[in-house]
Design an enzyme around this catalytic site. Structure first.
Site, short mmCIF file in Angstrom:
data_model
loop_
_atom_site.label_atom_id
_atom_site.label_comp_id
_atom_site.label_asym_id
_atom_site.label_seq_id
_atom_site.Cartn_x
_atom_site.Cartn_y
_atom_site.Cartn_z
N ASP A 103 5.75 38.26 -10.83
CA ASP A 103 4.52 38.81 -11.14
C ASP A 103 4.69 39.84 -12.38
O ASP A 103 5.96 40.20 -12.76
CB ASP A 103 4.16 39.85 -10.15
CG ASP A 103 3.80 38.94 -8.77
OD1 ASP A 103 3.36 37.87 -8.87
OD2 ASP A 103 3.82 39.67 -7.72
N1 URA Z 1 7.02 38.07 -4.49
C1 URA Z 1 5.88 38.94 -5.03
O1 URA Z 1 5.06 39.17 -4.53
N2 URA Z 1 6.16 38.97 -6.26
C2 URA Z 1 6.89 38.55 -7.19
O2 URA Z 1 7.01 38.72 -8.41
C3 URA Z 1 8.18 37.55 -6.57
C4 URA Z 1 7.96 37.56 -5.37
#
Ligand code: URA
Length: 244
Positions: A103
């Site tokens: 993310d």
């Molecule tokens: N899980 C998440 O919630 N976000 C990420 O960036 C990676 C794994």
């Protein structure tokens, strides 16, 4: 097909500027013929030599990026900075993409490559490559929450996650936990903790398979991954490599 100067510079030994000079001086040949034009296009089957000696060109490149917050896991974006934008010129070649997404606000290990087959192998849920994260939580983690998450929790949309491993690294009101998962569903870790009644306030990927993020990389920096390290990623599979 790729430019000769780009391919030579992406081998990591000389800068693009030096490579252009070397080509101009007539030291480089493609299939035995001297080429002085840096923009000359070569394909996979061409042989390239320097001073009469054939070069073993790396077919693909594999990079470890320490992703900072605020950068998107994509190859290109009209409006936002991407992980590929952070690749320095000397490691850059066309076709680079992140093998797996973090993310925008998640930091840590992102693998960037131009090798689609490799990316598929490490991302395919069938191969169960373990990804390790450190998550800072909004409130204390109860034993029930921990067990729910470890045993394969159901997310709010009904998706059931595979088993995972959670270890508390720091206790307190905002505990720090290590979590290992072997799939990569959308926002998976945040959604797993939310489904258990907790909340992730920051997240860092620290390991892919058995390969740790190189902590000497500052946020935004990347380096090449060695062939031995690539193997470590592919060998880090569910169960046997969950850490206790
Ligand atoms: N899980 C998440 O919630 N976000 C990420 O960036 C990676 C794994």
């Amino acid at each position: 097909m790729e430019r000769l100067d780009k391919i030579l510079a992406s081998q990591g030994t000389s800068s693009r500027k030096d490579v252009k000079e070397i080509i101009k001086s007539g030291r480089v040949a493609v299939n035995g013929k001297t080429v002085r034009d840096s923009s000359f296009k070569i394909s996979e089957n061409d042989t390239v030599s320097l001073d009469g000696k054939e070069l073993i060109l790396k077919k693909h490149i594999y990079l470890m990026l320490n992703k900072p917050a605020g950068v998107v896991s994509a190859s290109d974006s009209k409006s936002e900075k991407t992980v590929v934008d952070l690749v320095p010129e000397k490691l850059f070649r066309s076709g680079l993409f992140p093998a797996g997404r973090l993310d925008k606000d998640t930091v840590g290990f992102v693998l960037i490559t131009d090798d689609g087959d490799f990316a598929h192998r490490i991302l395919s849920p069938k191969n169960h490559i373990v990804k390790t994260y450190e998550a800072r939580l909004d409130r204390p983690l109860s034993k029930e929450q921990l067990e729910l998450i470890q045993n394969g929790i159901m997310l709010s949309d009904g998706t059931v996650c595979l088993e995972s491993r959670v270890k508390i690294l720091e206790n307190g009101d905002n505990p720090l936990v290590k979590i290992q998962i072997c799939e990569g569903k959308y926002h998976q870790i945040k959604r797993m903790f939310a489904a258990a009644g907790n909340k992730v306030i920051s997240l860092k990927r620290t390991k892919m398979g058995n390969l740790n993020l190189d902590e000497s990389l500052k946020p935004g920096e990347c380096r090449e991954i060695t062939p031995e390290e690539l193997l470590k990623i592919e060998l880090g599979k569910i169960f046997s490599d969950f850490e206790q």
